[in-house]
Write a protein that holds these residues in place. Structure first.
Motif, PDB file in Angstrom:
ATOM      1  N   LYS A 102       0.828  -1.208   0.000  1.00 31.47           N
ATOM      2  CA  LYS A 102       0.000   0.000   0.000  1.00 31.47           C
ATOM      3  C   LYS A 102       0.862   1.259   0.000  1.00 31.47           C
ATOM      4  O   LYS A 102       0.559   2.236  -0.695  1.00 31.47           O
ATOM      5  N   ALA A 103       1.964   1.230   0.746  1.00 32.47           N
ATOM      6  CA  ALA A 103       2.857   2.387   0.779  1.00 32.47           C
ATOM      7  C   ALA A 103       3.529   2.604  -0.568  1.00 32.47           C
ATOM      8  O   ALA A 103       3.685   3.749  -1.022  1.00 32.47           O
ATOM      9  N   CYS A 104       3.929   1.518  -1.224  1.00 26.48           N
ATOM     10  CA  CYS A 104       4.520   1.651  -2.564  1.00 26.48           C
ATOM     11  C   CYS A 104       3.511   2.223  -3.550  1.00 26.48           C
ATOM     12  O   CYS A 104       3.855   3.064  -4.390  1.00 26.48           O
ATOM     13  N   ASN A 105       2.261   1.801  -3.456  1.00 28.36           N
ATOM     14  CA  ASN A 105       1.224   2.378  -4.313  1.00 28.36           C
ATOM     15  C   ASN A 105       1.081   3.872  -4.067  1.00 28.36           C
ATOM     16  O   ASN A 105       0.958   4.665  -5.010  1.00 28.36           O
ATOM     17  N   GLN A 106       1.095   4.273  -2.792  1.00 29.41           N
ATOM     18  CA  GLN A 106       0.939   5.691  -2.471  1.00 29.41           C
ATOM     19  C   GLN A 106       2.105   6.524  -3.001  1.00 29.41           C
ATOM     20  O   GLN A 106       1.910   7.638  -3.517  1.00 29.41           O
ATOM     21  N   LEU A 107       3.316   5.973  -2.892  1.00 26.48           N
ATOM     22  CA  LEU A 107       4.499   6.677  -3.381  1.00 26.48           C
ATOM     23  C   LEU A 107       4.713   6.482  -4.885  1.00 26.48           C
ATOM     24  O   LEU A 107       5.571   7.131  -5.467  1.00 26.48           O
ATOM     25  N   ARG A 108       3.971   5.565  -5.484  1.00 27.60           N
ATOM     26  CA  ARG A 108       4.087   5.197  -6.894  1.00 27.60           C
ATOM     27  C   ARG A 108       5.445   4.571  -7.180  1.00 27.60           C
ATOM     28  O   ARG A 108       6.085   4.848  -8.191  1.00 27.60           O
ATOM     29  N   ILE A 109       5.876   3.696  -6.273  1.00 25.96           N
ATOM     30  CA  ILE A 109       7.061   2.864  -6.465  1.00 25.96           C
ATOM     31  C   ILE A 109       6.615   1.568  -7.131  1.00 25.96           C
ATOM     32  O   ILE A 109       5.663   0.924  -6.682  1.00 25.96           O
ATOM     33  N   LEU A 110       7.281   1.161  -8.194  1.00 28.91           N
ATOM     34  CA  LEU A 110       6.961  -0.098  -8.857  1.00 28.91           C
ATOM     35  C   LEU A 110       7.248  -1.259  -7.906  1.00 28.91           C
ATOM     36  O   LEU A 110       8.280  -1.276  -7.227  1.00 28.91           O
ATOM     37  N   ILE A 111       6.342  -2.233  -7.853  1.00 30.74           N
ATOM     38  CA  ILE A 111       6.516  -3.432  -7.040  1.00 30.74           C
ATOM     39  C   ILE A 111       6.922  -4.571  -7.966  1.00 30.74           C
ATOM     40  O   ILE A 111       6.160  -4.965  -8.848  1.00 30.74           O
ATOM     41  N   ASP A 112       8.128  -5.100  -7.766  1.00 29.67           N
ATOM     42  CA  ASP A 112       8.656  -6.166  -8.619  1.00 29.67           C
ATOM     43  C   ASP A 112       8.306  -7.521  -8.022  1.00 29.67           C
ATOM     44  O   ASP A 112       8.622  -7.819  -6.871  1.00 29.67           O
ATOM     45  N   LEU A 113       7.681  -8.372  -8.837  1.00 27.63           N
ATOM     46  CA  LEU A 113       7.185  -9.666  -8.377  1.00 27.63           C
ATOM     47  C   LEU A 113       8.128 -10.825  -8.678  1.00 27.63           C
ATOM     48  O   LEU A 113       7.794 -11.974  -8.371  1.00 27.63           O
ATOM     49  N   SER A 114       9.294 -10.568  -9.244  1.00 27.83           N
ATOM     50  CA  SER A 114      10.089 -11.648  -9.823  1.00 27.83           C
ATOM     51  C   SER A 114      10.546 -12.704  -8.824  1.00 27.83           C
ATOM     52  O   SER A 114      10.672 -13.860  -9.197  1.00 27.83           O
ATOM     53  N   HIS A 115      10.836 -12.350  -7.596  1.00 26.30           N
ATOM     54  CA  HIS A 115      11.309 -13.348  -6.620  1.00 26.30           C
ATOM     55  C   HIS A 115      10.243 -13.743  -5.610  1.00 26.30           C
ATOM     56  O   HIS A 115      10.517 -14.566  -4.724  1.00 26.30           O
ATOM     57  N   LEU A 116       9.063 -13.186  -5.730  1.00 23.14           N
ATOM     58  CA  LEU A 116       8.009 -13.467  -4.764  1.00 23.14           C
ATOM     59  C   LEU A 116       7.365 -14.822  -5.055  1.00 23.14           C
ATOM     60  O   LEU A 116       7.166 -15.193  -6.215  1.00 23.14           O
ATOM     61  N   ASN A 117       7.041 -15.564  -4.002  1.00 23.62           N
ATOM     62  CA  ASN A 117       6.376 -16.839  -4.239  1.00 23.62           C
ATOM     63  C   ASN A 117       4.938 -16.609  -4.711  1.00 23.62           C
ATOM     64  O   ASN A 117       4.437 -15.477  -4.734  1.00 23.62           O
ATOM     65  N   GLU A 118       4.265 -17.698  -5.098  1.00 25.52           N
ATOM     66  CA  GLU A 118       2.962 -17.529  -5.741  1.00 25.52           C
ATOM     67  C   GLU A 118       1.914 -16.954  -4.796  1.00 25.52           C
ATOM     68  O   GLU A 118       1.110 -16.097  -5.195  1.00 25.52           O
ATOM     69  N   ALA A 119       1.906 -17.377  -3.553  1.00 24.24           N
ATOM     70  CA  ALA A 119       0.931 -16.823  -2.606  1.00 24.24           C
ATOM     71  C   ALA A 119       1.138 -15.324  -2.430  1.00 24.24           C
ATOM     72  O   ALA A 119       0.168 -14.546  -2.372  1.00 24.24           O
ATOM     73  N   GLY A 120       2.399 -14.906  -2.348  1.00 24.78           N
ATOM     74  CA  GLY A 120       2.692 -13.477  -2.261  1.00 24.78           C
ATOM     75  C   GLY A 120       2.286 -12.733  -3.527  1.00 24.78           C
ATOM     76  O   GLY A 120       1.791 -11.596  -3.467  1.00 24.78           O
ATOM     77  N   PHE A 121       2.513 -13.360  -4.677  1.00 21.71           N
ATOM     78  CA  PHE A 121       2.094 -12.773  -5.953  1.00 21.71           C
ATOM     79  C   PHE A 121       0.600 -12.454  -5.925  1.00 21.71           C
ATOM     80  O   PHE A 121       0.164 -11.355  -6.286  1.00 21.71           O
ATOM     81  N   TRP A 122      -0.195 -13.429  -5.479  1.00 23.86           N
ATOM     82  CA  TRP A 122      -1.648 -13.215  -5.483  1.00 23.86           C
ATOM     83  C   TRP A 122      -2.069 -12.203  -4.431  1.00 23.86           C
ATOM     84  O   TRP A 122      -3.043 -11.455  -4.639  1.00 23.86           O
ATOM     85  N   ASP A 123      -1.328 -12.095  -3.333  1.00 20.69           N
ATOM     86  CA  ASP A 123      -1.615 -11.033  -2.366  1.00 20.69           C
ATOM     87  C   ASP A 123      -1.396  -9.662  -2.998  1.00 20.69           C
ATOM     88  O   ASP A 123      -2.219  -8.752  -2.838  1.00 20.69           O
ATOM     89  N   VAL A 124      -0.267  -9.497  -3.713  1.00 19.54           N
ATOM     90  CA  VAL A 124      -0.023  -8.223  -4.388  1.00 19.54           C
ATOM     91  C   VAL A 124      -1.108  -7.960  -5.429  1.00 19.54           C
ATOM     92  O   VAL A 124      -1.619  -6.835  -5.557  1.00 19.54           O
TER      93      VAL A 124
END
Length: 355
Positions: free
Chosen positions: A197-219
Motif C-alpha cells: 500500500k505504501a509503494c502504491n501511495q508513493l508510486r514505487i513499482l513493485i517487482d514480483l520476480s522473486h516473490l512466491n505464488e501466494a505473495g504474488f496473489w496477495d499483491v
C-alpha cells in the motif's frame, strides 16, 4: 549488406552494482572501463546498444569463513532458502551500494543518470545517456514502520522487490528449485501488505520476480498498479520455481503490466541445466510465448546481467544485437522490436509512476 540499426535496449534487471561492491577475488573492475569480467560496463553497454535499465541493490549475505556454493546443481534440485538478514546489516550495506550507484552518476560526466520519471528515461534514451532506475531487490533494509522507504524514495528509489529468495518481515521468496512450482509457502505478512500500500501511495513499482505464488496473489489483490515481473520467464517452457505460471501471466496481462525476459540459462532451458551452450532460439521461444500470452505491449527484457550465467552467444551486454537479430529473423517487425527493447518499459513505468 547494410548493418541493421537496432533500437536502444532498456533492461529490467542487472546486478552490476553488487559486482562492483563485492567483486570476486581477482576480478576487480570499474564501470567506466571495459573488462573481461562480468557482463556490464559503460564501453560494452555502448557497443551493445544498452540504453539503461533497472540497476539493482541486492544485499549479499555477510562474508562467511566457508561461503555457500554459488552454482545451481544439475536438475532435479531444491536449494533451501538462505537465512534472513539482520536489518542493521542490510541497511548499512544498502546505503553503501546506493552510494556506489550515486558516485557512478557523479563521475560519469553526464553519461549516466538516475531517472525518477519515464520522461527522464525517454530523454536519456534520446540523447545517448545511460538511463538508470534505482531498484532494490529484497526489502531487508526497510523496517516495519517503513521510515526507510520514505527516505529511499526521496533519494530516487522507484522500484522495489519486497523479497529476494530468502524470507523477510514482508514475505517469502521462491527457493531455487527445478522442476518446481512457484507455490512454495505462505503469502505476504501484515507488514508486507502495508508495504504494498505504501509503494502504491508513493508510486514505487513493485517487482514480483522473486516473490512466491501466494505473495504474488496477495499483491495482485492489494495493488492498484500494473503487475510487473522485471526478470522472469514462462513456467510452461522452463518449470523453474522462479518462472511464472500461465495463470500468473494472465493476471499480469489483465492488470496491463509486463514481464522482462530473464537471460539466465537455468530459467530458460526446458531441462533446467546450467549450461552456457544454450541457443538464442530458446530466448526467442520464451519471448514468443510471453507475447502470445500477454500481448506485444507487455513484454520486454530483464537480462539479469552480472547476476546469472547467460547464453554464450550473447556473452555480455555487447551481445544484445544478437538477440534482436534473432527476434527479427523470427518475424518480429521493427515496430515490435522497439516495443520489446524499450517502449513497453516506458509505457508501464508511466502507468505506475504517473509521469
Amino acid at each position: 549488406m547494410t548493418t541493421p540499426v537496432w533500437p536502444p535496449v532498456f533492461d529490467g534487471h542487472n546486478d552490476v552494482i553488487l559486482d562492483l561492491y563485492r567483486p570476486k577475488p581477482g576480478e576487480e573492475r570499474d564501470f567506466f572501463h571495459a573488462s573481461p569480467y562480468g557482463h556490464l560496463d559503460l564501453p560494452r553497454a555502448r557497443a551493445g546498444g544498452f540504453g539503461g535499465g533497472f540497476f539493482a541493490i541486492y544485499v549479499p549475505p555477510p562474508p562467511a569463513p566457508k561461503p555457500p556454493p554459488e552454482h545451481i546443481p544439475s536438475p532435479p534440485y531444491y536449494m533451501p532458502l538462505p537465512p534472513p538478514l539482520e536489518h542493521s546489516y542490510a541497511l548499512h550495506t544498502t546505503m553503501a551500494m546506493a552510494a556506489r550507484l550515486f558516485r557512478i552518476e557523479a563521475e560519469s560526466n553526464g553519461q549516466f543518470r538516475i531517472c525518477r520519471t519515464a520522461d527522464d528515461i525517454h530523454a536519456c534514451l534520446t540523447n545517448g545517456i545511460v538511463a538508470v532506475v534505482f531498484h532494490i531487490e529484497g526489502a531487508e533494509a526497510i523496517g516495519p514502520d517503513l521510515d526507510e522507504l520514505e527516505v529511499l524514495y526521496q533519494a530516487g528509489l522507484r522500484s522495489l522487490g519486497p523479497v529476494w529468495s530468502r524470507p523477510n518481515i514482508f514475505g517469502h521468496g521462491v527457493p531455487f528449485a527445478f522442476p518446481a512450482s512457484p507455490d512454495t509457502g505462505p503469502g505476504l505478512t501484515d507488514a508486507g501488505k502495508a508495504l504494498v500500500k505504501a509503494c502504491n501511495q508513493l508510486r514505487i513499482l513493485i517487482d514480483l520476480s522473486h516473490l512466491n505464488e501466494a505473495g504474488f496473489w496477495d499483491v495482485a489483490r492489494l495493488s492498484t498498479a500494473p503487475l510487473v515481473a522485471t526478470h522472469s520467464n514462462a513456467h510452461a517452457i522452463c518449470p523453474s520455481s522462479r518462472n511464472l505460471t500461465d495463470r500468473q501471466l494472465d493476471a499480469i496481462r489483465d492488470s496491463d503490466g509486463m514481464v522482462g525476459l530473464n537471460f539466465a540459462v537455468t530459467f530458460l532451458r526446458p531441462d533446467g541445466h546450467r549450461d552456457a551452450d544454450t541457443p538464442v532460439s530458446i530466448m526467442v521461444r520464451h519471448v514468443q510465448y510471453l507475447v502470445e500470452r500477454l500481448g506485444i505491449d507487455r513484454v520486454g527484457f530483464g537480462s539479469d546481467f552480472d547476476g546469472a550465467l547467460i547464453p554464450q552467444a550473447i556473452r555480455d551486454v555487447s551481445g544484445l544485437p544478437v538477440l534482436l537479430q534473432a527476434l527479427a529473423d523470427a518475424g518480429f517487425t521493427p515496430a515490435e522490436l522497439r516495443k520489446l527493447a524499450y517502449e513497453n518499459w516506458l509505457r508501464v513505468l508511466r502507468l505506475t509512476w504517473g509521469a
